[in-house]
Design a protein around this motif. Structure first.
Motif, PDB file in Angstrom:
ATOM      1  N   TYR A  82      11.142  94.675  39.938  1.00  0.00           N
ATOM      2  CA  TYR A  82      10.639  94.722  38.562  1.00  0.00           C
ATOM      3  C   TYR A  82       9.422  95.628  38.538  1.00  0.00           C
ATOM      4  O   TYR A  82       8.487  95.432  39.320  1.00  0.00           O
ATOM      5  N   ASN A  83       9.420  96.585  37.658  1.00  0.00           N
ATOM      6  CA  ASN A  83       8.282  97.492  37.533  1.00  0.00           C
ATOM      7  C   ASN A  83       7.113  96.723  36.937  1.00  0.00           C
ATOM      8  O   ASN A  83       7.119  96.372  35.748  1.00  0.00           O
ATOM      9  N   MET A  84       6.099  96.461  37.748  1.00  0.00           N
ATOM     10  CA  MET A  84       4.979  95.644  37.302  1.00  0.00           C
ATOM     11  C   MET A  84       4.111  96.328  36.256  1.00  0.00           C
ATOM     12  O   MET A  84       3.223  95.702  35.674  1.00  0.00           O
ATOM     13  N   GLU A  85       4.376  97.616  35.998  1.00  0.00           N
ATOM     14  CA  GLU A  85       3.651  98.330  34.949  1.00  0.00           C
ATOM     15  C   GLU A  85       4.463  98.412  33.656  1.00  0.00           C
ATOM     16  O   GLU A  85       3.981  98.945  32.661  1.00  0.00           O
ATOM     17  N   ASP A  86       5.681  97.898  33.671  1.00  0.00           N
ATOM     18  CA  ASP A  86       6.525  97.936  32.476  1.00  0.00           C
ATOM     19  C   ASP A  86       6.041  96.910  31.456  1.00  0.00           C
ATOM     20  O   ASP A  86       5.694  95.782  31.828  1.00  0.00           O
ATOM     21  N   PRO A  87       6.002  97.258  30.166  1.00  0.00           N
ATOM     22  CA  PRO A  87       5.467  96.322  29.166  1.00  0.00           C
ATOM     23  C   PRO A  87       6.325  95.078  28.942  1.00  0.00           C
ATOM     24  O   PRO A  87       5.825  94.081  28.420  1.00  0.00           O
ATOM     25  N   VAL A  88       7.589  95.102  29.352  1.00  0.00           N
ATOM     26  CA  VAL A  88       8.465  93.946  29.135  1.00  0.00           C
ATOM     27  C   VAL A  88       8.510  93.050  30.363  1.00  0.00           C
ATOM     28  O   VAL A  88       8.232  91.851  30.274  1.00  0.00           O
ATOM     29  N   VAL A  89       8.848  93.593  31.522  1.00  0.00           N
ATOM     30  CA  VAL A  89       9.009  92.736  32.715  1.00  0.00           C
ATOM     31  C   VAL A  89       7.791  92.738  33.617  1.00  0.00           C
ATOM     32  O   VAL A  89       7.686  91.919  34.527  1.00  0.00           O
ATOM     33  N   GLY A  90       6.854  93.657  33.403  1.00  0.00           N
ATOM     34  CA  GLY A  90       5.683  93.750  34.253  1.00  0.00           C
ATOM     35  C   GLY A  90       4.553  92.848  33.787  1.00  0.00           C
ATOM     36  O   GLY A  90       4.676  92.091  32.835  1.00  0.00           O
ATOM     37  N   ALA A 121       8.433 107.125  40.642  1.00  0.00           N
ATOM     38  CA  ALA A 121       7.575 107.586  39.545  1.00  0.00           C
ATOM     39  C   ALA A 121       7.193 106.465  38.588  1.00  0.00           C
ATOM     40  O   ALA A 121       6.385 106.674  37.673  1.00  0.00           O
ATOM     41  N   GLY A 122       7.777 105.284  38.763  1.00  0.00           N
ATOM     42  CA  GLY A 122       7.453 104.160  37.893  1.00  0.00           C
ATOM     43  C   GLY A 122       8.133 104.201  36.548  1.00  0.00           C
ATOM     44  O   GLY A 122       7.659 103.579  35.592  1.00  0.00           O
ATOM     45  N   SER A 123       9.268 104.878  36.439  1.00  0.00           N
ATOM     46  CA  SER A 123       9.935 105.024  35.143  1.00  0.00           C
ATOM     47  C   SER A 123      11.167 104.140  34.982  1.00  0.00           C
ATOM     48  O   SER A 123      11.861 104.231  33.976  1.00  0.00           O
ATOM     49  N   PRO A 132      -1.615 100.273  48.229  1.00  0.00           N
ATOM     50  CA  PRO A 132      -1.629 101.692  48.564  1.00  0.00           C
ATOM     51  C   PRO A 132      -0.242 102.311  48.751  1.00  0.00           C
ATOM     52  O   PRO A 132      -0.124 103.542  48.784  1.00  0.00           O
ATOM     53  N   LYS A 133       0.800 101.488  48.842  1.00  0.00           N
ATOM     54  CA  LYS A 133       2.147 102.028  49.006  1.00  0.00           C
ATOM     55  C   LYS A 133       2.889 102.193  47.690  1.00  0.00           C
ATOM     56  O   LYS A 133       4.095 102.459  47.669  1.00  0.00           O
ATOM     57  N   ILE A 134       2.192 102.052  46.582  1.00  0.00           N
ATOM     58  CA  ILE A 134       2.811 102.334  45.285  1.00  0.00           C
ATOM     59  C   ILE A 134       3.243 103.797  45.252  1.00  0.00           C
ATOM     60  O   ILE A 134       2.497 104.692  45.634  1.00  0.00           O
ATOM     61  N   GLY A 135       4.457 104.021  44.811  1.00  0.00           N
ATOM     62  CA  GLY A 135       5.020 105.364  44.840  1.00  0.00           C
ATOM     63  C   GLY A 135       5.810 105.636  46.094  1.00  0.00           C
ATOM     64  O   GLY A 135       6.513 106.634  46.196  1.00  0.00           O
TER      65      GLY A 135
END
Length: 620
Positions: free
Chosen positions: A363-371, A504-506, A531-534
């Motif tokens: 789950y993309n933790m930066e996504d407005p719905v699931v993050g 890319a977090g998209s 630090p391993k994001i991306g």
């Protein structure tokens, strides 16, 4: 979720995974007893060719720019790290590859001095202008610096940042802040060539297992600076020049990759140290010891994404090896762990083991719905996790080829406990619906689908791949989500495209598999390290508490204190649920009779040079 039982020993981990001499990986192996230690190669007319297919396309051959398993299998045979895992040793054992000996390590595990073997040469290339190019210590300094270069956007930078080479992160930060090219001539205290063949590594904090990082030929093999500068940042991806046993001779992107024996490869011979009670390993050593490596002349890798055509290409002889027989055919190929009679009649060999991998929904933790980290967002992810019918996934979609995963720590690695249980392994749709109700995810308009707490639509978009296996997986996921009132849609794309989008977090969510490349189980937990994001942290999870635990684990030697931190780190992942852990897979590899000497590596990928192609025995 707590578990107070003692951590199993290293040998118990290997026994649980079927990797000790008492439980050999091979289920159908031609007898080799009585062969001499220096057995000669069987006579084969024409070149010896290993042929098999990847189920997903490669992304390139530049170690600093790749992350996917398939590209790393290729680069692991083109480049060479300082160390390697013994091909036959179970439990795993590290030995020198291009290093002359194991490193000299300071008592505080911060300084490592390594002597590089003299007389090793890169394969010939126009970049060297007709001169033989010897491998030197500075090549490893340069190769590691390339991961810090912001221009390379290396997905593996997190591994180097985590290692903490003194001064490397500062050099990267300076390039970022000043928006200038990375200065490869800048002295980095933690990466120094003391002389032509002596390398000194210094890290900021104790790293007792740093040598495991240095076994990574696929990522951390030596790279010659003049090759990168000759081809430039765009073209270097297709011009791998290493010291390895093979060289790239053909590349049709996403279609066919051909490697041939490196004719300039140094004098290296088959040798290993299997355990005394490892009958399979001892037999392989007796058969091949002393043979010059590599033993095959060419490796041809095709890309066949659909499961059925890939399986059929093996059965009809287009491929003589198949790695990871598709789940839907694995039980037909090896019922009850033995090669099916029709295949055994053709002397086909089978190898089945519990893999050091895991399938997860991220789950993309930066996504407005699931993050997000607020209670209602955590509740949404945990509810979706509880609604996923993993027993059904294993039984029907995977044909029984797996066990439920309880955390990101995978089998065959330190820290994995087959007795550990958590919410990740539970299927409880009733509890899932209760969580959604409590936190305001209810159906306000009566259309049968839940809305978000603020009344906006709740739609979960899941990335996937366009093949039959993933279609079956996606259909089950959609049914599971529908059962708790969540609308889910599938967005298929090619695997490399999904990987780039996830980095890319998209992407909102995606089911993906990952495999260990080190014995240290902490590498699995790295999928939550900030630090391993991306890179490995595709969920883009950020937790100061977790990061502090992770760094503390890195500095500790193996033992009860470290294992207790493992448990704390696992619990953080279970509570915040940036991933849903699905399954650890049983994998089945098969080889035609002509492929001789294969033994599935527990978690490393370099094995092509240890197999031979010989005449097939007469049909039974």
């Amino acid at each position: 979720m707590s578990d107070t039982r003692p951590m199993p020993t290293r040998r118990q981990w290997l026994q649980a995974a079927g990797l000790t001499g008492a439980a050999p990986l091979l289920s159908c192996v031609p007898a080799v007893a009585g062969t001499t230690p220096t057995a000669t190669a069987a006579t084969v007319s024409g070149p010896k060719v290993l042929r098999y297919a990847f189920k997903a396309a490669e992304t390139g051959f530049d170690p600093a720019k790749i992350q996917d398993l398939y590209s790393r299998i290729l680069t692991g045979h083109l480049f060479e790290g300082l160390y390697a895992y013994d091909h036959l040793a179970r439990p795993p054992k590290i030995k020198p590859l291009t290093a002359a000996a194991l490193p000299e390590v300071s008592p505080d595990f911060r300084v490592f001095v390594i002597r590089v073997q003299p007389g090793i040469f890169f394969m010939s290339d126009p970049a060297f202008k007709g001169q033989r190019r010897e491998l030197v210590a500075e090549d490893y300094v340069y190769a590691i610096k390339r991961f810090a270069d912001p221009a390379n956007k290396s997905p593996a930078w997190g591994d180097l940042e985590e290692a903490g080479f003194v001064g490397l992160a500062a050099a990267r930060e300076e390039a970022l802040q000043k928006r200038q090219p990375f200065d490869y001539d800048r002295i980095v205290p933690g990466l120094r060539a003391l002389d032509r063949h002596t390398l000194r590594l210094e890290v900021a904090a104790a790293r007792p297992r740093l040598i495991e990082l240095l076994t990574g030929s696929d990522l951390f093999g030596a790279v010659a600076r003049e090759v990168v500068e000759f081809y430039g940042p765009e073209d270097i991806v297709g011009h791998p020049v290493g010291t390895g046993p093979f060289k790239l001779v053909q590349w049709r992107r996403s279609s066919l990759i051909t490697l041939e024996r490196n004719p300039e490869y140094r004098e290296r011979h088959y040798d290993a140290e299997p355990a005394p009670d490892d009958a399979e390993g001892q037999a392989l050593l007796a058969r091949f010891k002393g043979r010059r490596l590599p033993m095959v002349d060419r490796v041809e890798v095709s890309i066949i994404e659909e499961s059925q055509p890939r399986w059929l290409s093996f059965l009809n002889g287009q491929q003589n090896f198949i790695e990871r027989v598709p789940e839907e055919f694995a039980t037909l190929a090896m019922p009850n762990g033995r090669v099916a009679p029709n295949l055994a009649h053709q002397h086909i060999q089978g190898y089945r083991s519990l893999a050091p991998d895991i399938g997860v929904t991220l789950y993309n933790m930066e996504d407005p719905v699931v993050g997000g980290y607020t209670p209602e967002k955590i509740a949404l992810r945990r509810a979706m996790n509880l609604a996923m019918d993993i027993p059904r996934e294993i039984a029907l979609v995977r044909q029984g080829q797996g066990v439920p995963a309880q955390s990101l720590v995978v089998p065959n690695t330190s820290g994995y406990d087959p007795n550990f249980r958590s919410e990740m392994g539970q299927y409880d749709p009733a509890r899932a619906m209760a969580l959604l109700d409590i936190y305001g995810y209810v159906d306000r308009d009566g259309d049968g689908w839940r809305e978000q707490p603020d009344g906006s639509p709740l739609l979960i978009r899941r990335a996937s791949q366009p093949d039959q296996f993933y279609r079956s997986l996606d259909e089950l996921w959609q049914r599971n989500m529908k059962a708790i009132g969540i609308r889910g849609v599938i967005e298929p794309a090619k695997w490399p495209e999904n990987l780039k989008a996830a980095q890319a977090g998209s992407l909102m969510s995606w089911f993906v598999n990952s495999s260990a490349s080190q014995f240290d189980g902490q590498s699995g937990l790295g999928q939550m390290f900030g630090p391993k994001i991306g890179g490995d942290n595709l969920a883009r999870f950020k937790s100061a508490e977790f990061d502090a635990l992770y760094l503390k684990m890195q500095a500790l030697p193996d033992g009860p204190e470290r294992w207790a931190l493992f448990r704390q780190a696992q619990r953080i992942g279970i509570v915040y649920a940036p991933y849903k852990c699905h399954v650890h897979r049983y994998v089945t590899d098969m080889a035609a009779a002509e492929v001789q000497g294969y033994r599935r590596p527990p978690f490393w990928n370099e094995w092509w040079h240890f197999v031979d192609i010989g005449p097939a025995p007469a049909r039974a």
